[in-house]
Design a protein around this motif. Structure first.
Motif, mmCIF file in Angstrom:
data_model
loop_
_atom_site.group_PDB
_atom_site.id
_atom_site.type_symbol
_atom_site.label_atom_id
_atom_site.label_comp_id
_atom_site.label_asym_id
_atom_site.label_seq_id
_atom_site.Cartn_x
_atom_site.Cartn_y
_atom_site.Cartn_z
ATOM 1 N N PHE A 267 -3.925 -21.601 -47.691
ATOM 2 C CA PHE A 267 -3.240 -22.964 -46.815
ATOM 3 C C PHE A 267 -3.474 -23.109 -45.541
ATOM 4 O O PHE A 267 -3.564 -24.417 -45.132
ATOM 5 N N ALA A 268 -3.058 -22.173 -44.753
ATOM 6 C CA ALA A 268 -3.378 -22.025 -43.495
ATOM 7 C C ALA A 268 -4.861 -22.633 -43.097
ATOM 8 O O ALA A 268 -4.877 -23.378 -42.083
ATOM 9 N N ARG A 269 -6.010 -22.201 -43.761
ATOM 10 C CA ARG A 269 -7.186 -22.578 -43.424
ATOM 11 C C ARG A 269 -7.310 -24.151 -43.840
ATOM 12 O O ARG A 269 -8.065 -24.702 -43.120
ATOM 13 N N ILE A 270 -6.671 -24.712 -44.819
ATOM 14 C CA ILE A 270 -6.684 -26.161 -45.123
ATOM 15 C C ILE A 270 -5.917 -26.888 -44.010
ATOM 16 O O ILE A 270 -6.750 -27.843 -43.639
ATOM 17 N N LEU A 271 -4.973 -26.347 -43.590
ATOM 18 C CA LEU A 271 -4.424 -27.112 -42.222
ATOM 19 C C LEU A 271 -5.303 -26.652 -40.832
ATOM 20 O O LEU A 271 -5.275 -27.855 -40.173
ATOM 21 N N ASN A 272 -5.810 -25.654 -40.828
ATOM 22 C CA ASN A 272 -6.599 -25.662 -39.708
ATOM 23 C C ASN A 272 -8.009 -24.872 -39.960
ATOM 24 O O ASN A 272 -8.189 -23.727 -39.836
ATOM 25 N N PRO A 273 -8.929 -25.595 -40.286
ATOM 26 C CA PRO A 273 -9.966 -25.255 -40.848
ATOM 27 C C PRO A 273 -10.850 -24.544 -39.442
ATOM 28 O O PRO A 273 -10.729 -24.892 -38.515
ATOM 29 N N PRO A 274 -11.545 -23.307 -39.849
ATOM 30 C CA PRO A 274 -12.294 -22.469 -38.945
ATOM 31 C C PRO A 274 -13.694 -23.116 -38.352
ATOM 32 O O PRO A 274 -13.799 -23.207 -37.262
ATOM 33 N N ASN A 275 -13.812 -24.225 -39.079
ATOM 34 C CA ASN A 275 -15.103 -25.174 -38.795
ATOM 35 C C ASN A 275 -14.535 -26.310 -37.888
ATOM 36 O O ASN A 275 -13.728 -27.341 -38.381
ATOM 37 N N CYS A 276 -15.077 -26.177 -36.618
ATOM 38 C CA CYS A 276 -14.352 -27.047 -35.750
ATOM 39 C C CYS A 276 -14.735 -28.555 -35.949
ATOM 40 O O CYS A 276 -14.155 -29.727 -35.349
ATOM 41 N N ASP A 277 -15.714 -29.000 -36.898
ATOM 42 C CA ASP A 277 -16.204 -30.219 -37.258
ATOM 43 C C ASP A 277 -15.504 -30.866 -38.202
ATOM 44 O O ASP A 277 -15.372 -32.246 -38.399
ATOM 45 N N ALA A 278 -14.536 -29.950 -38.863
ATOM 46 C CA ALA A 278 -13.665 -30.566 -39.820
ATOM 47 C C ALA A 278 -12.296 -30.962 -39.207
ATOM 48 O O ALA A 278 -11.886 -30.179 -38.179
#
Length: 354
Positions: A267-278
C-alpha cells in the motif's frame, strides 16, 4: 424513520465477526459478545462515544441527516455493506436517501445476479455490478447518476481472471477514473497472503497505467490498515506516526490479515512509488485527519463498537494532482448496524485535469 424499525433491529444476531472474507482479527479472549437493545440505541443516539471518539450505536439512528454538500461538488460514497440483502433489512435505503450521493461504491454485496431494485434504479440510472462466481460471496458495484465513458471489470495481467470477478469495477469519466475494489483478503492464518500479493502486484501496475492517462479516484474496502501509532514498520521506515488505523497493532502485526509487512508495504508503494516517473497517490482521509484514531470496521463480537476497537479498512486514494479539489472526506461514523462497516464519503470539485 419509525422507532419500530430500530426496535426490530435489536433482535438480530451478529452476522459477521470478520474484518472481511471471514477473517477474525486478534482480540481479547476474555471479551464478551455485545447485546443490542432499544435502550442502547436511545442512549447511543444521545451522544455516547467510545474512547476513540466515535459513536457507540449498534443500529442505525432513527433519524439520519447530513449537512448540505459543498457548492459545485460531486459526492462519492464507498461502503462495505456486508451483503445487500441483509443490509436492506437494516436500513440501507434510509442512509442512501439521506446521503444522496452522485456515485455510490458498494463492496461485499454478495449478490448472485444484478438486483432488480426499483429505488436504486430510479436514483442511479447507471449501475455496474461485478459478481463473484462463488455464490453469495464478495461482490463490488458502482452506481452512478452520471453516464461513464467506459466500464471495466477486469484486472489486466492477473493470472486468474475468474478470481477477480466480484472484486473490481472501473468507470471512466471525462475528468478522472473511479476504481471501486473489494481487495483480496490475506485470510485466516494468512493462508491466502500469496493471492493477496498477486493482486497487489497487478493492481499497482493497473492503477499506475490509469494514472498516466488521467487522475484516479480509488475507493472501497482496501483490506489493509496502513499505519499504527508509534511504530516504524518496513512500510514507513524512518517515520514515527501519530495516527493509527487499527486498535491493537502490536498483537496483530504479521499475524492478522490486513496488517502484515507485505500488505502495508504494498500500500505504501502505491502511494509513494519508487519510480520517480510515476505519480504519487494520497490516502485522503488520513491526510485530512492526521491525528484521528477512527475506524470504518467494527466486529459485531466482543463489544468492539462500544469500546472503539476497530480497523480503518475503507478509504479514498486519489492521484496527488487532484487532491486539492477535495472539499471534505469523512467517515460516517454513526452509520453502523446495517453493516459492520461504516461508509466513507468524499466531496470533490469538478476535475477538469486530463
Amino acid at each position: 424513520m419509525s422507532q419500530k424499525r430500530t426496535a426490530s433491529s435489536s433482535k438480530r444476531k451478529a452476522e459477521s465477526d470478520s474484518n472481511s472474507d471471514g477473517v477474525k482479527p486478534v482480540e481479547s479472549k476474555n471479551a464478551k459478545k455485545a447485546k443490542v437493545t432499544v435502550s442502547d440505541v436511545a442512549e447511543d443516539n444521545g451522544g455516547g462515544l467510545a474512547p476513540n471518539g466515535q459513536p457507540t450505536n449498534k443500529v442505525l439512528p432513527v433519524k439520519i441527516s447530513f449537512p448540505p454538500r459543498a457548492e459545485d461538488t460531486s459526492r462519492i460514497v464507498s461502503w462495505n455493506i456486508c451483503g445487500l440483502a441483509s443490509s436492506q433489512k437494516k436500513g440501507f435505503k434510509y442512509y442512501v436517501e439521506a446521503e444522496d450521493p452522485d456515485i455510490l461504491i458498494l463492496t461485499e454485496t454478495k449478490v448472485n445476479d444484478e438486483p432488480a431494485d426499483l429505488a436504486l434504479a430510479s436514483r442511479f440510472p447507471y449501475r455496474y455490478w461485478s459478481i463473484s462466481e462463488k455464490k453469495t460471496y464478495s461482490g463490488t458495484a458502482i452506481l452512478s447518476k452520471h453516464k461513464p465513458l467506459s466500464v471495466d471489470k477486469t484486472l489486466p495481467g492477473h493470472p486468474d481472471p475468474k478470481s477477480i470477478k466480484g472484486r473490481i469495477v472501473t468507470l471512466e469519466f471525462e475528468g478522472y477514473y473511479v476504481v471501486g475494489t473489494y481487495v483480496v483478503n490475506a485470510g485466516q492464518g494468512l493462508k491466502t497472503l500469496e493471492a493477496k500479493k498477486t493482486w497487489n502486484h497487478h493492481f499497482e501496475a493497473y492503477i499506475r497505467d490509469l494514472d498516466r492517462k488521467k487522475p484516479v479516484m480509488w475507493a472501497g474496502d482496501l483490506n489493509v490498515a496502513p499505519t499504527a501509532i508509534g511504530t516504524s514498520t518496513p512500510a514507513v521506515v524512518g517515520l514515527y506516526l501519530t495516527s493509527s488505523d487499527l486498535s491493537n497493532p502490536k498483537t496483530n502485526w504479521n499475524k492478522s490479515a490486513g496488517y502484515t509487512e507485505a500488505e502495508t508495504s504494498a500500500f505504501a508503494r502505491i502511494l509513494n512509488p519508487p519510480n520517480c516517473d510515476a505519480g504519487k497517490l494520497v490516502d485522503v482521509w488520513r491526510k485530512l485527519h492526521p491525528d484521528d484514531h477512527h475506524y470504518t470496521y467494527f466486529s459485531y463480537r466482543f463489544n468492539c463498537r462500544a469500546k472503539g476497537i476497530g480497523w480503518r479498512l475503507d478509504a479514498f486514494v486519489l492521484s496527488e494532482r487532484i487532491v486539492d479539489r477535495v472539499k471534505t472526506c469523512e467517515i460516517r461514523s454513526e452509520i453502523y448496524g446495517a453493516s459492520d462497516h461504516c461508509p466513507i464519503v468524499l466531496e470533490i470539485a469538478p476535475a477538469d485535469v486530463s
